[in-house]
Design a protein around this motif. Structure first.
Motif, mmCIF file in Angstrom:
data_model
loop_
_atom_site.group_PDB
_atom_site.id
_atom_site.type_symbol
_atom_site.label_atom_id
_atom_site.label_comp_id
_atom_site.label_asym_id
_atom_site.label_seq_id
_atom_site.Cartn_x
_atom_site.Cartn_y
_atom_site.Cartn_z
ATOM 1 N N GLU A 54 0.970 -0.677 -0.295
ATOM 2 C CA GLU A 54 -0.043 0.400 -0.207
ATOM 3 C C GLU A 54 0.947 1.492 -0.057
ATOM 4 O OE1 GLU A 54 -2.703 -0.021 3.016
ATOM 5 O OE2 GLU A 54 -4.243 -1.774 2.423
ATOM 6 N N THR A 106 2.105 4.519 -3.719
ATOM 7 C CA THR A 106 1.934 5.708 -4.003
ATOM 8 C C THR A 106 2.469 6.538 -5.338
ATOM 9 O OG1 THR A 106 2.268 7.290 -2.198
ATOM 10 C CG2 THR A 106 0.581 5.537 -1.439
ATOM 11 N N TYR A 150 -5.811 -0.132 -5.617
ATOM 12 C CA TYR A 150 -6.193 0.990 -5.295
ATOM 13 C C TYR A 150 -6.194 2.214 -6.707
ATOM 14 C CZ TYR A 150 -6.017 -0.186 -0.344
ATOM 15 O OH TYR A 150 -6.317 -0.704 0.965
ATOM 16 N N PHE A 198 -5.198 5.875 -7.042
ATOM 17 C CA PHE A 198 -4.881 7.582 -6.500
ATOM 18 C C PHE A 198 -4.803 8.487 -7.159
ATOM 19 C CE2 PHE A 198 -2.207 4.308 -4.878
ATOM 20 C CZ PHE A 198 -2.655 4.212 -3.500
ATOM 21 N N ILE A 248 -6.776 8.102 -1.791
ATOM 22 C CA ILE A 248 -7.421 6.632 -3.124
ATOM 23 C C ILE A 248 -9.255 7.082 -2.934
ATOM 24 C CG2 ILE A 248 -8.128 4.673 -2.272
ATOM 25 C CD1 ILE A 248 -6.180 4.049 -0.333
ATOM 26 N N GLU A 308 -11.378 1.781 -6.345
ATOM 27 C CA GLU A 308 -10.873 0.447 -6.371
ATOM 28 C C GLU A 308 -11.192 0.237 -7.640
ATOM 29 O OE1 GLU A 308 -10.270 -2.400 -3.535
ATOM 30 O OE2 GLU A 308 -10.598 -0.729 -1.900
#
Ligand code: ZN
Ligand code: ZN
Length: 247
Positions: A22, A25, A115, A117, A123, A126
């Protein structure tokens, strides 16, 4: 002509790939790339380009060039890195890939979340469709599609035992221009490449295939380009790769 060495990592996943952490990003990736001394990065999620606009926006504020990409899984379960001069053409490839993916829903409890972004690392959604799956596009059609959109393609991590062209097809397909291949940025990757006669005349690009920040390449792999630093764009790099592919 003066040549400049540019450091690169052409295989990085965001947290859109269910197997990625996670922490992957847009801002974390871009900042880690700068810390690692990289000049060029390609972000290549599994079968999707949907986080590229956010990563592109982040990279624009840094001394870093993003090459928009997708790691497409062919019908034979071979992974192919497809890179593009613009985010738009990568998104177009993403739409084509989506039409050729089985419409199965991601099981995030088992496989991990996918995810999406914005450029501030929020976020914004999805991806529902399961991305970790093969398309119904044969290898040749993946290459042809990437090239017809102005991009280039190469076989990903040729030193691996799975999702890799050599164990699956037995050899690089004859009749397909593959002047460039990718191997993993590891001692094993280098050893593998030097042991293979069929890779002798190839331009081998070593990349991390990183799914977590700490695995990103540390700026030790370089390509030499005649372009000045302030003129460098994704298109310059794609053109360099296309020239190598023709050999
Ligand atoms: Zn892969
Ligand atoms: Zn990958």
């Amino acid at each position: 002509m003066n040549f400049v060495n540019y450091t690169y990592d052409f295989h990085i996943h965001t947290a859109l790939s269910p197997c990625a952490e996670e922490e992957m990003t847009p801002n974390n990736i871009v900042n880690m790339a700068v810390l690692n001394g990289l000049d060029l990065i390609a972000v290549t999620d599994h079968n999707s380009a949907k986080n590229l606009p956010a990563v592109f926006a982040c990279a624009q504020t840094k001394p870093l060039v993003l090459i928009p990409g997708i790691e497409v899984e062919s019908a034979e379960e071979v992974h192919i890195s497809c890179l593009f001069p613009q985010v738009e053409s990568a998104l177009e490839m993403g739409q084509l890939v989506e039409r050729h993916l089985l419409p199965m829903k991601n099981n995030k409890e088992v496989l991990g979340s996918q995810y999406l972004f914005d450029a501030e690392d929020n976020i914004i959604g999805e991806e529902e469709r399961m991305l970790l799956f093969s398309t119904d596009l044969p290898v040749e059609e993946v290459f042809a599609a990437a090239r017809s959109l102005g991009g280039c393609a190469w076989f990903s991590h040729v030193d691996r035992d799975s999702y890799s062209v050599l164990p699956i097809l037995g050899a690089l397909p004859a009749g397909l221009a593959t002047g460039v291949v990718e191997a993993t940025d590891s001692p094993y990757g280098r050893e593998f490449v030097s042991s293979r006669k069929d890779l002798k005349n190839k331009e081998v690009l070593y990349s991390s295939d990183c799914h977590r920040l700490k695995d990103m390449s540390r700026g030790t792999n370089v390509i030499s380009l005649s372009e000045e630093r302030n003129q460098l764009t994704a298109e310059t790099v794609i053109n360099w790769i296309k020239e190598k592919d023709m050999r």
